[in-house]
Design a protein around this motif. Structure first.
Motif, PDB file in Angstrom:
ATOM      1  N   SER A   8       3.352  -5.525   0.522  1.00 25.63           N
ATOM      2  CA  SER A   8       4.346  -4.610  -0.013  1.00 25.63           C
ATOM      3  C   SER A   8       5.658  -4.797   0.724  1.00 25.63           C
ATOM      4  N   PRO A   9       6.793  -4.537   0.050  1.00 26.77           N
ATOM      5  CA  PRO A   9       8.075  -4.590   0.739  1.00 26.77           C
ATOM      6  C   PRO A   9       8.052  -3.669   1.949  1.00 26.77           C
ATOM      7  N   PRO A  10       8.738  -4.040   3.049  1.00 35.43           N
ATOM      8  CA  PRO A  10       8.657  -3.268   4.289  1.00 35.43           C
ATOM      9  C   PRO A  10       9.038  -1.816   4.130  1.00 35.43           C
ATOM     10  N   GLN A  11      10.041  -1.521   3.294  1.00 36.31           N
ATOM     11  CA  GLN A  11      10.462  -0.139   3.153  1.00 36.31           C
ATOM     12  C   GLN A  11       9.416   0.728   2.471  1.00 36.31           C
ATOM     13  N   GLU A  12       8.479   0.098   1.747  1.00 34.75           N
ATOM     14  CA  GLU A  12       7.430   0.859   1.087  1.00 34.75           C
ATOM     15  C   GLU A  12       6.254   1.129   2.016  1.00 34.75           C
ATOM     16  N   TRP A 216      17.267   1.865  -1.479  1.00 35.38           N
ATOM     17  CA  TRP A 216      16.032   1.090  -1.296  1.00 35.38           C
ATOM     18  C   TRP A 216      16.295  -0.162  -0.473  1.00 35.38           C
ATOM     19  N   TYR A 217      17.371  -0.870  -0.812  1.00 34.26           N
ATOM     20  CA  TYR A 217      17.713  -2.067  -0.040  1.00 34.26           C
ATOM     21  C   TYR A 217      18.153  -1.695   1.376  1.00 34.26           C
ATOM     22  N   ALA A 218      18.868  -0.587   1.516  1.00 35.85           N
ATOM     23  CA  ALA A 218      19.317  -0.151   2.845  1.00 35.85           C
ATOM     24  C   ALA A 218      18.128   0.185   3.729  1.00 35.85           C
ATOM     25  N   MET A 242      20.552  -7.418  -2.913  1.00 31.03           N
ATOM     26  CA  MET A 242      21.135  -6.196  -3.452  1.00 31.03           C
ATOM     27  C   MET A 242      22.374  -6.502  -4.284  1.00 31.03           C
ATOM     28  N   LEU A 243      23.250  -7.346  -3.768  1.00 30.25           N
ATOM     29  CA  LEU A 243      24.477  -7.681  -4.492  1.00 30.25           C
ATOM     30  C   LEU A 243      24.166  -8.378  -5.805  1.00 30.25           C
TER      31      LEU A 243
END
Length: 350
Positions: A8-12, A216-218, A242-243
Motif C-alpha cells: 500500500s502507498p505509505p500514507q495509507e 494525499w500526496y503531501a 502530483m503535478l
C-alpha cells in the motif's frame, strides 16, 4: 486488526484514525455521512472488516486520508469486545463515543470505556450525543446531564461533548461545524480535509475539488521524508506525480516546458531554497538520536508543507492556463507561502 499491506502507498499505512464507539443505532454511519459528504450507499458499501465485529471505512475511497473504525455489537448477548477493543486502540488517534441522547441504557458502553481507560492508550476522547432534536429541550438537557455524569465517572475525568442531529436524507446537519471544529483542535489535518466553507471565486472552488488529492500526496511525501536520505528521492518523486495528476485534472498539457514556467513564476528564491532545504533536511536526519526524532519530524512537516504549497500553487497555475489567462506572479507566490505555512501547521507529524 489486519495490518495495512506493505504494498500500500505509505500514507495509507499510517492514516489518521477516528474510532467510533457506540451501540448499534447510535448514529455512527450518519455521523460519517455528515462529516464526509458521502451517501448512505457509499458508506454502507465502503466498510471493510478488520476484526470479527469491527469495520474500517477509508475516506476518500480512491486516495484515503482518513480512517473511521466502527466497533459493533456493544450490548449484544455473547459478545466479548475485549480483543476488538485492544486492536482498535493500537491504531486509533481519537476516540469518538457516540450515544443517542434518548437511549438511557448505556451500561455496555460504560464498561468498555472503563476498560479503555485502564489501558491508557487513548489520549483524546470526544463525546457525541446524537438525535438531540428528537426530544423536547428540557428532556434533552436532563438526558445529556445524566449521560455526561455516567461517562465522566467511567472515564475518570471531565469530557468534552458535542450535541448533534444529522438527517442525511435532507442533508440537514445540526452542529456539524462545531463537531468538525472540536475534532480539528485535536487533529488539524482533519479540519482542512473536511472544510466546506464558501469560496471567494471560481479558482478556489476548483481547488476545493482537488484539495484532498493534494493532501494525499503531501501526506505521502511527509511520511517518506521521515527516513534518512530516502526523502531526497521520494519527496520530489511524489511531487512530480502530483503535478502530473493535477495537470490531467485541469486538462492542461504537462511537459518540461510547463514545469519550467511554473517554477519560473514561483520565483528563483523558491527553486534555490527548495533544493538547499531538501538536502539540509536529509543531513540533519543523519545526526544520531536527534536526527531520528525531532529532526525527522521537522523534515516530515516541512515536506508536507512544501508539497501542499506546491500543489496549491500548481492548481492556481493550471486553472489559469486552462482558460488562457495570464498567471499573476505575485498571487501565485503568495498562495504558495500561505499554503506552505498552513501545511506545516496541519501536518500529522508537525
Amino acid at each position: 486488526m489486519a495490518k495495512p499491506s506493505e504494498s500500500s502507498p505509505p500514507q495509507e499505512q499510517h492514516l489518521p484514525t477516528l474510532w467510533l464507539l457506540g451501540k448499534t443505532g447510535a448514529g455512527k454511519s450518519s455521523l460519517i455521512q455528515a462529516l464526509t459528504g458521502s451517501s448512505q450507499v457509499e458508506v454502507g458499501n465502503g466498510f471493510s472488516p478488520c476484526t470479527k465485529t469491527s469495520f474500517a471505512y477509508h475516506f476518500p475511497h480512491d486516495k484515503p486520508l482518513l480512517r473511521f473504525l466502527d466497533t459493533r455489537g456493544l450490548g449484544e448477548a455473547h459478545y466479548d469486545p475485549s480483543e476488538d477493543i485492544k486492536l482498535c486502540q493500537q491504531q486509533s488517534h481519537v476516540l469518538l463515543v457516540v450515544a443517542k441522547v434518548e437511549e438511557q441504557e448505556q451500561s455496555a458502553l460504560l464498561t468498555v470505556l472503563s476498560r479503555i481507560r485502564k489501558q491508557k492508550n487513548i489520549k483524546h476522547l470526544l463525546l457525541i450525543y446524537t438525535a438531540v432534536n428528537t426530544v423536547p429541550k428540557e428532556e434533552k438537557n436532563r438526558l445529556v446531564a445524566a449521560h455526561q455524569q455516567a461517562f465522566e465517572k467511567a472515564w475518570g475525568s471531565e469530557l468534552s461533548a458535542i450535541e448533534v442531529d444529522f438527517d442525511c436524507d435532507t442533508h440537514t446537519y445540526y452542529h456539524r461545524d462545531q463537531l468538525v471544529a472540536a475534532i480539528t483542535q485535536i487533529m488539524p489535518l482533519v479540519g482542512l480535509m473536511l472544510d466546506k466553507k464558501e469560496h471567494a471565486n471560481q479558482e478556489e472552488q476548483h481547488f476545493s475539488q482537488v484539495k484532498n488529492e493534494v493532501l494525499w500526496y503531501a501526506t505521502g511525501a511527509s511520511f517518506t521524508d521521515l527516513f534518512p536520505v530516502v526523502g531526497l528521492v521520494s519527496v520530489p518523486a511524489m511531487q512530480a506525480k502530483m503535478l502530473h495528476s493535477l495537470a490531467k485534472r485541469y486538462e492542461v498539457l504537462w511537459n518540461t516546458r510547463g514545469f519550467a514556467e511554473l517554477i519560473g513564476v514561483l520565483g528563483t528564491s523558491f527553486s534555490a531554497q527548495y533544493g538547499v532545504k531538501l538536502g539540509a533536511r536529509q543531513l540533519v536526519k543523519l545526526i544520531p538520536i536527534y536526527g531520528q526524532t525531532l529532526g525527522a519530524a521537522t523534515a516530515a512537516a516541512v515536506s508536507f508543507g512544501t508539497t501542499y504549497g506546491l500543489g496549491r500553487a500548481a492548481s492556481y497555475y493550471f486553472y489559469h492556463k486552462s482558460r488562457g489567462k495570464t498567471v499573476n506572479t505575485q498571487n501565485i507566490q503568495q498562495l504558495y507561502k500561505d499554503a506552505f505555512e498552513l501545511g506545516k501547521k496541519v501536518s500529522p507529524r508537525g
